[in-house]
Scaffold this active site. Structure first.
Site, PDB file in Angstrom:
ATOM      1  N   CYS A  93     -60.427  61.071-101.634  1.00  0.00           N
ATOM      2  CA  CYS A  93     -60.144  59.658-101.344  1.00  0.00           C
ATOM      3  C   CYS A  93     -61.277  58.801-101.888  1.00  0.00           C
ATOM      4  O   CYS A  93     -62.447  59.022-101.557  1.00  0.00           O
ATOM      5  CB  CYS A  93     -59.995  59.436 -99.843  1.00  0.00           C
TER       6      CYS A  93
ATOM      7  N   CYS B 251     -61.852  58.545 -92.370  1.00  0.00           N
ATOM      8  CA  CYS B 251     -61.777  59.995 -92.594  1.00  0.00           C
ATOM      9  C   CYS B 251     -63.170  60.603 -92.704  1.00  0.00           C
ATOM     10  O   CYS B 251     -63.638  60.917 -93.800  1.00  0.00           O
ATOM     11  CB  CYS B 251     -60.984  60.289 -93.859  1.00  0.00           C
TER      12      CYS B 251
ATOM     13  N   GLN C 204     -47.313  58.483 -79.751  1.00  0.00           N
ATOM     14  CA  GLN C 204     -48.286  59.274 -80.495  1.00  0.00           C
ATOM     15  C   GLN C 204     -48.062  59.133 -82.000  1.00  0.00           C
ATOM     16  O   GLN C 204     -46.923  59.133 -82.476  1.00  0.00           O
ATOM     17  CB  GLN C 204     -48.191  60.744 -80.093  1.00  0.00           C
TER      18      GLN C 204
ATOM     19  N   TYR D  10     -49.147  57.305 -66.673  1.00  0.00           N
ATOM     20  CA  TYR D  10     -49.317  56.453 -67.870  1.00  0.00           C
ATOM     21  C   TYR D  10     -48.185  56.813 -68.820  1.00  0.00           C
ATOM     22  O   TYR D  10     -48.386  57.413 -69.858  1.00  0.00           O
ATOM     23  CB  TYR D  10     -50.673  56.702 -68.545  1.00  0.00           C
TER      24      TYR D  10
ATOM     25  N   GLU E 229     -46.060  52.516 -65.933  1.00  0.00           N
ATOM     26  CA  GLU E 229     -46.693  51.998 -67.149  1.00  0.00           C
ATOM     27  C   GLU E 229     -46.902  50.498 -67.002  1.00  0.00           C
ATOM     28  O   GLU E 229     -46.045  49.795 -66.465  1.00  0.00           O
ATOM     29  CB  GLU E 229     -45.800  52.304 -68.366  1.00  0.00           C
TER      30      GLU E 229
ATOM     31  N   ASP F 146     -52.121  60.586 -68.747  1.00  0.00           N
ATOM     32  CA  ASP F 146     -52.405  60.374 -70.172  1.00  0.00           C
ATOM     33  C   ASP F 146     -52.997  58.973 -70.315  1.00  0.00           C
ATOM     34  O   ASP F 146     -52.384  58.066 -70.876  1.00  0.00           O
ATOM     35  CB  ASP F 146     -51.131  60.516 -71.000  1.00  0.00           C
TER      36      ASP F 146
ATOM     37  N   CYS G 176     -57.683  61.464 -74.833  1.00  0.00           N
ATOM     38  CA  CYS G 176     -58.094  61.196 -76.215  1.00  0.00           C
ATOM     39  C   CYS G 176     -59.601  60.985 -76.313  1.00  0.00           C
ATOM     40  O   CYS G 176     -60.113  60.638 -77.379  1.00  0.00           O
ATOM     41  CB  CYS G 176     -57.354  59.981 -76.777  1.00  0.00           C
TER      42      CYS G 176
END
Length: 452
Positions: A73, A82, A282, A311, A332, A380, A407
Site C-alpha cells: 500500500c 494498516c 460488524q 448492547y 440498545e 458487547d 473490542c
C-alpha cells in the site's frame, strides 16, 4: 547517554504497542517507531523527546526482521490505519493474542486460558463500511482517511481494506462535487457542506448504501448524484445525513432517503438483517460469523434459557441465537437500531425475541424490575466497556453465564476483574481477528457463576 532530538541511534526493535507502533529501548528509555517490525535492527532518528519516552522515525534498517514483508500500500505509512501491512500475518496473529494475554494478566491480574487468535481467510477488501472524511480543493474531491493522530486527510480512494465497489461510488461523488460546485466542511470555521461520504454493503446480498453526510438541510444537484449512484451495481439505498453540530461524531440525528430503501439487508448465520445508517453492524462479515459462532457456543443454549443482550444493536447476536433460547431480550440506546432489531425479528419469523430502546444500565434495571431472570447475559459494549453500575446490576440479575464480546482488551480486563470479584470466573478467552492488518483485536470471553 542522554537522548536528544535529532539524534540518530541504533535500536533493536523488541515489540509492538497497542496502537501498532514498534518499540525498542535505548539506555533504558522506550523509543517508539512506527513502521518498524519486532526483530528489526534500525537506525532511528529521534523527532521527540520526553522524560519517559522518545519517538523516532526509521533512518535506515540495518537488519530486517524475519517477520518483515513488503507493504503493498503506497499510503499505509501515512494514514496510520494498516499498522501491520509490513508484518507477516502469522506474526500479527501471535501479537494480537499476546495483547490479550498482557491485558488480562497486567491489568486484570487474572490467570485465564487464552486460545490462539482466530485468523481471517482473507485480509483484503473485508470492510463492509467506509466513513471517508473529505476535502475539496479546486473542485477536486479527495476522500480518504485521517493521518495518524491528526485530522489531516490522506487521500485513498482504493483502500485495500475497503470493498472494491466503494471506489466506484467515490468516482460518482467526485463527478457530483464538480457538477454542483460542492464545498467541503471546515472544522475550524464550521462552514462548507460535505463532511463525510458514508458507504455500507451487505456482503451476502451485495446491497450497497451510499450516504452523503452534510452540514446543511438540502443536497444540491441531488438528481445528478442519484442518477450516477443508482447505476452502480448493488446500490439499493441513496441518502444524505444532516450533521450541523461542531463535533467529531460522524452522523447526525436526521437521515433523508433520496432513492431506494431506507436500509440495506445482509445475512448472517442463516438470518436476514436490515441495516440502517446508524445501526451498529460488524464490519467484517466472514469473521463476524466466526465470532458469533464462538459466542453461541459459549452461551450453550439448550432451548430452555432466557438470554439478555445488553448492547444488542440491530439484534444480530440475539437473533442468531433465538432458535436455541426460550426467550431473548435485547437493549440498545440507538432508536434506529432498535427499529432495525424489531424489523429483523419480523423478517426472520422469530416470535421469542423482544427489544427495548434505552441505556444498557437502565434497560437491565427495567428487566430486573419486571422480574425477568436471565440465564445468560450477552455483553458487547463500546470501547469504554461497562459501567460499574451496570456490572452491579448484572450481579443482582444473577445469570449462570456471561458471554462478553470486547473490542478493547484493556477495558475488558478491567471488567473481568470486577466480575471476578462478583463471583463470575472467566473460563476461556478467544481472540478473533476482525480487523486484519490493523492493531485492533476482538475478543470473546466465557464467564460462569461460581456458587458461593
Amino acid at each position: 547517554m542522554e537522548i536528544k532530538k535529532n539524534d540518530d541511534i541504533k535500536l533493536n526493535i523488541e515489540a509492538l504497542t497497542s496502537e501498532g507502533a514498534a518499540v525498542g529501548h535505548y539506555n533504558g528509555i522506550a523509543v517508539f517507531v512506527r513502521g518498524a517490525v519486532p526483530g528489526d535492527v534500525i537506525i532511528a532518528h529521534i523527532i521527540k523527546v520526553s522524560k519517559r519516552f522518545c519517538i523516532g522515525i526509521i533512518r535506515d534498517i540495518l537488519t530486517e526482521s524475519e517477520h518483515r514483508i513488503e507493504s503493498d500500500c503506497p499510503v499505509c505509512d501515512k494514514c496510520g490505519g494498516c499498522s501491520f501491512r509490513n508484518v507477516s500475518y502469522d506474526e500479527e496473529l501471535r501479537y494480537k493474542k499476546s495483547r490479550v494475554v498482557d491485558a488480562v494478566t497486567r491489568i486484570g491480574h487474572l490467570d485465564i486460558p487464552v486460545k490462539d487468535t482466530v485468523g481471517a481467510d482473507s485480509t483484503e477488501h473485508y470492510r463492509n463500511k467506509a466513513q471517508y472524511p473529505v476535502i475539496i480543493e479546486n473542485g477536486e474531491l479527495k476522500a480518504g482517511f485521517y493521518a495518524y493522530k491528526s485530522h489531516r486527510i490522506v487521500p485513498c480512494a482504493d483502500c485495500k481494506l475497503q470493498n472494491e465497489a466503494f471506489e466506484k461510488c467515490l468516482r460518482v461523488f467526485s463527478d457530483w462535487v464538480k457538477k454542483a460546485d460542492i464545498s467541503s466542511y471546515d472544522e475550524k470555521t464550521g462552514r462548507g457542506l460535505l463532511r463525510h461520504i458514508y458507504l455500507r454493503r451487505g456482503d451476502a446480498t451485495d446491497e450497497i448504501m451510499a450516504c452523503a453526510v452534510i452540514n446543511g438541510d438540502e443536497l444540491p444537484e441531488a438528481n445528478f448524484l442519484v442518477e450516477g449512484l443508482s447505476a452502480v451495481s448493488g446500490i439499493k439505498s441513496i441518502c444524505f445525513n444532516v450533521n450541523k453540530e461542531n463535533t467529531n461524531v460522524i452522523l447526525g440525528a436526521k437521515t433523508v432517503t433520496l432513492w431506494g430503501n431506507d436500509a440495506i439487508c445482509d445475512e448472517l448465520l442463516g438470518k436476514r438483517f436490515e441495516i440502517s445508517p446508524a445501526s451498529f453492524y460488524q464490519v467484517n462479515h466472514a469473521q463476524c460469523e466466526k465470532l458469533y459462532t464462538i459466542a453461541r457456543d459459549y452461551a450453550a443454549l439448550s432451548g430452555n434459557e432466557t438470554l439478555v443482550d445488553l448492547y444488542c444493536g440491530a439484534g444480530t447476536i440475539g437473533l442468531t441465537m433465538a432458535e436455541n433460547a426460550k426467550k431473548v431480550f435485547g437493549i440498545e440506546i440507538v432508536p434506529e437500531a432498535i427499529e432495525n432489531a424489531k424489523r429483523n425479528t419480523e423478517l426472520n419469523g422469530i416470535t421469542n425475541a423482544e427489544f427495548f430502546c434505552g441505556d444498557a444500565f437502565d434497560g437491565a434495571k427495567e428487566l430486573k424490575k419486571r422480574g425477568i431472570t436471565p440465564d445468560v447475559i450477552m455483553l458487547d459494549p463500546p470501547r469504554k466497556g461497562c459501567s460499574p453500575e451496570l456490572l452491579d446490576t448484572i450481579e443482582q440479575m444473577n445469570p449462570k453465564r456471561i458471554v462478553y464480546v470486547s473490542c478493547d482488551s484493556a477495558t475488558l480486563a478491567r471488567d473481568l476483574a470486577i466480575l471476578d470479584k462478583k463471583g463470575y470466573k472467566a473460563q476461556e478467552i478467544t481472540p478473533v481477528d476482525m480487523f486484519p492488518r490493523t492493531p485492533h483485536v476482538e475478543t470473546v470471553v466465557l464467564m460462569s457463576r461460581v456458587e458461593r
